[in-house]
Design an enzyme around this catalytic site. Structure first.
Site, PDB file in Angstrom:
ATOM      1  N   ARG A  96       0.852  -1.186   0.000  1.00 10.70           N
ATOM      2  CA  ARG A  96       0.000   0.000   0.000  1.00 10.70           C
ATOM      3  C   ARG A  96       0.895   1.246   0.000  1.00 10.70           C
ATOM      4  O   ARG A  96       1.748   1.393   0.890  1.00 10.70           O
ATOM      5  CB  ARG A  96      -0.896  -0.013   1.247  1.00 10.70           C
ATOM      6  CG  ARG A  96      -1.745   1.220   1.342  1.00 10.70           C
ATOM      7  CD  ARG A  96      -2.635   1.308   2.572  1.00 10.70           C
ATOM      8  NE  ARG A  96      -3.164   2.658   2.596  1.00 10.70           N
ATOM      9  CZ  ARG A  96      -3.563   3.320   3.674  1.00 10.70           C
ATOM     10  NH1 ARG A  96      -3.543   2.743   4.864  1.00 10.70           N
ATOM     11  NH2 ARG A  96      -3.994   4.551   3.583  1.00 10.70           N
ATOM     12  N   HIS A 141      -3.054  10.986   1.046  1.00 13.18           N
ATOM     13  CA  HIS A 141      -2.549  10.688   2.391  1.00 13.18           C
ATOM     14  C   HIS A 141      -1.906  11.958   2.949  1.00 13.18           C
ATOM     15  O   HIS A 141      -0.704  12.058   3.101  1.00 13.18           O
ATOM     16  CB  HIS A 141      -1.552   9.520   2.335  1.00 13.18           C
ATOM     17  CG  HIS A 141      -1.356   8.818   3.650  1.00 13.18           C
ATOM     18  ND1 HIS A 141      -1.605   7.471   3.844  1.00 13.18           N
ATOM     19  CD2 HIS A 141      -0.920   9.258   4.853  1.00 13.18           C
ATOM     20  CE1 HIS A 141      -1.332   7.124   5.090  1.00 13.18           C
ATOM     21  NE2 HIS A 141      -0.914   8.190   5.722  1.00 13.18           N
ATOM     22  N   GLU A 186      -7.546   8.300   6.605  1.00 18.82           N
ATOM     23  CA  GLU A 186      -7.853   8.801   7.946  1.00 18.82           C
ATOM     24  C   GLU A 186      -8.438  10.210   7.951  1.00 18.82           C
ATOM     25  O   GLU A 186      -7.812  11.161   8.427  1.00 18.82           O
ATOM     26  CB  GLU A 186      -6.606   8.770   8.830  1.00 18.82           C
ATOM     27  CG  GLU A 186      -6.147   7.369   9.113  1.00 18.82           C
ATOM     28  CD  GLU A 186      -5.133   7.295  10.246  1.00 18.82           C
ATOM     29  OE1 GLU A 186      -4.705   8.337  10.761  1.00 18.82           O
ATOM     30  OE2 GLU A 186      -4.784   6.169  10.632  1.00 18.82           O
ATOM     31  N   ASN A 326      -8.106   1.320   9.806  1.00 14.62           N
ATOM     32  CA  ASN A 326      -6.802   1.476  10.440  1.00 14.62           C
ATOM     33  C   ASN A 326      -7.053   1.365  11.935  1.00 14.62           C
ATOM     34  O   ASN A 326      -7.921   2.065  12.463  1.00 14.62           O
ATOM     35  CB  ASN A 326      -6.200   2.860  10.179  1.00 14.62           C
ATOM     36  CG  ASN A 326      -5.836   3.085   8.721  1.00 14.62           C
ATOM     37  OD1 ASN A 326      -6.017   2.203   7.880  1.00 14.62           O
ATOM     38  ND2 ASN A 326      -5.321   4.269   8.425  1.00 14.62           N
ATOM     39  N   TYR A 328      -5.045   1.233  15.824  1.00 11.73           N
ATOM     40  CA  TYR A 328      -3.814   1.273  16.611  1.00 11.73           C
ATOM     41  C   TYR A 328      -4.047   1.125  18.103  1.00 11.73           C
ATOM     42  O   TYR A 328      -3.338   0.429  18.781  1.00 11.73           O
ATOM     43  CB  TYR A 328      -3.086   2.610  16.382  1.00 11.73           C
ATOM     44  CG  TYR A 328      -2.440   2.711  15.026  1.00 11.73           C
ATOM     45  CD1 TYR A 328      -1.135   2.292  14.833  1.00 11.73           C
ATOM     46  CD2 TYR A 328      -3.138   3.210  13.926  1.00 11.73           C
ATOM     47  CE1 TYR A 328      -0.526   2.367  13.591  1.00 11.73           C
ATOM     48  CE2 TYR A 328      -2.537   3.294  12.681  1.00 11.73           C
ATOM     49  CZ  TYR A 328      -1.230   2.864  12.518  1.00 11.73           C
ATOM     50  OH  TYR A 328      -0.639   2.930  11.287  1.00 11.73           O
ATOM     51  N   GLU A 398      -4.210  -0.532   8.104  1.00  6.63           N
ATOM     52  CA  GLU A 398      -3.033  -0.162   8.911  1.00  6.63           C
ATOM     53  C   GLU A 398      -3.168  -0.751  10.299  1.00  6.63           C
ATOM     54  O   GLU A 398      -4.262  -0.775  10.866  1.00  6.63           O
ATOM     55  CB  GLU A 398      -2.909   1.361   9.083  1.00  6.63           C
ATOM     56  CG  GLU A 398      -2.325   2.084   7.919  1.00  6.63           C
ATOM     57  CD  GLU A 398      -2.147   3.572   8.205  1.00  6.63           C
ATOM     58  OE1 GLU A 398      -1.798   3.944   9.349  1.00  6.63           O
ATOM     59  OE2 GLU A 398      -2.376   4.359   7.275  1.00  6.63           O
TER      60      GLU A 398
HETATM   61  C1  NOJ Z   1      -1.830   6.487  10.579  1.00  4.97           C
HETATM   62  C2  NOJ Z   1      -1.384   7.259   9.395  1.00  4.97           C
HETATM   63  O1  NOJ Z   1      -2.117   6.874   8.280  1.00  4.97           O
HETATM   64  C3  NOJ Z   1       0.091   7.163   9.126  1.00  4.97           C
HETATM   65  O2  NOJ Z   1       0.423   8.184   8.245  1.00  4.97           O
HETATM   66  C4  NOJ Z   1       0.863   7.260  10.420  1.00  4.97           C
HETATM   67  O3  NOJ Z   1       2.236   7.302  10.227  1.00  4.97           O
HETATM   68  C5  NOJ Z   1       0.468   6.097  11.307  1.00  4.97           C
HETATM   69  N1  NOJ Z   1      -0.929   6.229  11.615  1.00  4.97           N
HETATM   70  C6  NOJ Z   1       1.221   6.041  12.636  1.00  4.97           C
HETATM   71  O4  NOJ Z   1       0.961   7.184  13.367  1.00  4.97           O
END
Ligand code: NOJ
Length: 491
Positions: A96, A141, A186, A326, A328, A398
């Site tokens: 990607r 992005h 995002e 995505n 995290y 992600e």
């Molecule tokens: C999401 C973002 O899409 C990416 O650009 C970023 O580096 C990562 N999170 C980690 O923060």
């Protein structure tokens, strides 16, 4: 995870079969991601114009904690063949990456396309395909051409046309070879982080207006890009499109906060999903109501959350071929106490909901206070999506972990193991149709405000070396083993 199945051997005989099974479904694909501004460098090479992060990093002294910029970054503009070697070494099924709008259309508008920009992405796409790696392409992005930002960027309704025109150029150039598309990465970062905090590009503080205008026009911009593909390219190229949302999972702080946690999820996931994936379209009703009340309390004559016309709502609804997620980190929420001062969403609290945000003490920390670890949140978020939007196809676009560097990155290995385990549970026990998993990120790169101090890479990059040497970490070997075995390694 124990699996017990009744296997029918003949009309009269059936036996029960149990096994430990940490394999991924047949056809499940693994990839890794990057983004143009974070890896390409070559910020002013050839006819590329200035993007909003170029401007922000060059002019705002506090833009990054280490004073760095993406001017050279990983130099992928020159070293893309090395990137492909690493991608092949990892055994990725797909890669990607994003296209830089100011590199391809230096004037922002579709009146002129850069030959150099065209060539760069052609080479990258052809180079990947020659090695059997599928390209997954993000149109945007976080690198808006500065000329468009000067006209209001994502808060100007006309950006819906500008983005659609740009998307059409990209589809015409690469649609014959790219089958997996992502529109706007995002939007929560592009709108909420940007306008609520101004600590990221474009550096404009406008929590009341910027955030919600941007929210509406990224949804319409995404829909325009989807509809253009649908009507002009789909029959010919048969690709698939979605919008990657950054989802933060919220748990109730105490049992009194269950409804508030649901509102927090609607405010985060819902504000960027409901219009696209729900049956009725538009804003999530509970959030729409709260925003109307809040706007009234602040003395505004109408809601700060700009209304959709019926036509707009219909236009956006259903503009997806899969859900792109995505993930995290997670948070807990509780109602604010009388007089409690709240910090800005989404880095801190959620003032719109009068909610205080925190983390549970038992959740592990990474090197960044933002990325607190709660792998179960990953699975719970997927279950929530299925419950709210249905049995869709889900792609993880992600997932990743930051540290301060070093080749023995045990923390990252553990992160991938624990999150992939939750993903497998979501697939096997909750019946969620997840087909792709994308690690963020292929190699250390420009991590926005954190510059080069925060490392997310499967490969370490030596930023003091003009060759930007890429060296695999333990996590790279771990990921390769999972891909090769098509199964999770829990050791
Ligand atoms: C999401 C973002 O899409 C990416 O650009 C970023 O580096 C990562 N999170 C980690 O923060």
């Amino acid at each position: 995870m124990s699996w017990c199945k009744v296997v029918v051997l003949s009309a009269l005989l059936s036996v029960s079969w149990c096994a430990e099974d940490w394999t991924f479904p047949p056809g499940f694909k693994f990839g890794a991601a990057s983004a143009a501004y974070q890896v390409e460098g070559a910020w002013n090479v050839s006819d590329k114009s200035e993007g909003i992060w170029d401007r922000f990093a060059h002019t705002v002294p506090t833009a990054t904690i280490d004073g760095s910029t993406g001017d050279v970054a990983c130099d992928s503009y020159n070293l893309w063949e090395t990137d492909i070697e690493k991608i092949v070494e990892l055994g990725l099924h797909y890669y990607r990456f994003s296209i830089s709008w100011p590199r391809l259309l230096p004037y922002g508008f579709a009146n002129f396309t850069s030959e150099d920009g065209k060539r760069y992405y052609n080479d990258l796409i052809d180079g990947l395909l020659a090695k059997g790696v599928e390209p997954m392409v993000t149109l945007y992005h976080w690198d808006l051409p500065q000329v468009l930002q000067d006209l209001g960027g994502w808060t100007n309704p006309l950006i819906v046309n500008w983005f659609g025109d740009y998307a059409r150029v990209v589809y015409s150039l690469y649609g014959d070879r790219v089958k997996l598309w992502l529109t706007i990465n995002e939007p929560m970062s592009v709108c909420d982080i940007a306008y609520n905090t101004a600590v990221v590009a474009p550096g404009l503080l406008s929590p009341d207006h910027g955030t919600y205008l941007c929210n509406k026009y990224v949804l319409l911009g995404h829909a325009r890009a989807y509809r253009i593909y649908e009507s002009e390219f789909k029959a010919k190229y048969n690709g698939e499109i979605s919008i990657p949302n950054q989802l933060m999972w919220y748990e109730p702080w105490t049992e009194d906060d269950v409804d508030l946690a649901e509102l927090a999820i609607q405010n985060n996931a819902g504000r960027y999903s409901h219009a696209i994936y729900s049956k009725e379209g538009g804003w999530p009703p509970a959030i729409e109501k709260i925003m109307e009340e809040n706007s009234k309390k602040k003395g505004y004559p109408r809601s700060l959350l700009p209304a959709f016309t019926q036509e707009e709502s219909e236009y956006i609804k259903g503009t997806y071929d899969y859900y792109a997620m995505n993930y995290y980190t997670s948070r807990v929420v509780r109602a604010a106490k009388e007089g409690e001062v709240l910090t800005a969403y989404p880095i801190g609290d959620i003032p719109d909901l009068n909610a205080v945000v925190g983390v549970r003490p038992e959740w592990a920390q990474s090197n960044s206070s933002f990325f607190v670890l709660f792998p179960e949140g990953f699975r719970r978020q997927l279950v929530w999506l299925k419950k709210n939007y249905g049995d869709l196809k889900y792609l993880i676009t992600e997932n990743g972990y930051p540290d301060i560097g070093g080749l023995n990155d045990e923390g990252r290995v553990n992160y991938y193991r624990d999150h992939l385990k939750q993903l497998l549970l979501a697939i096997k026990e909750d019946g969620i149709n997840v087909t792709h998993y994308t690690a963020w990120t292929l190699m250390d790169n420009f991590e926005w405000n954190n510059g080069y101090s925060s490392k997310f890479g499967l490969y370490e990059v030596d930023f003091n070396d003009p060759l930007r040497t890429r060296t695999p970490r333990d996590s790279a070997r771990y990921y390769t083993k999972i891909i090769k075995n098509h199964a999770l390694d829990l050791e």
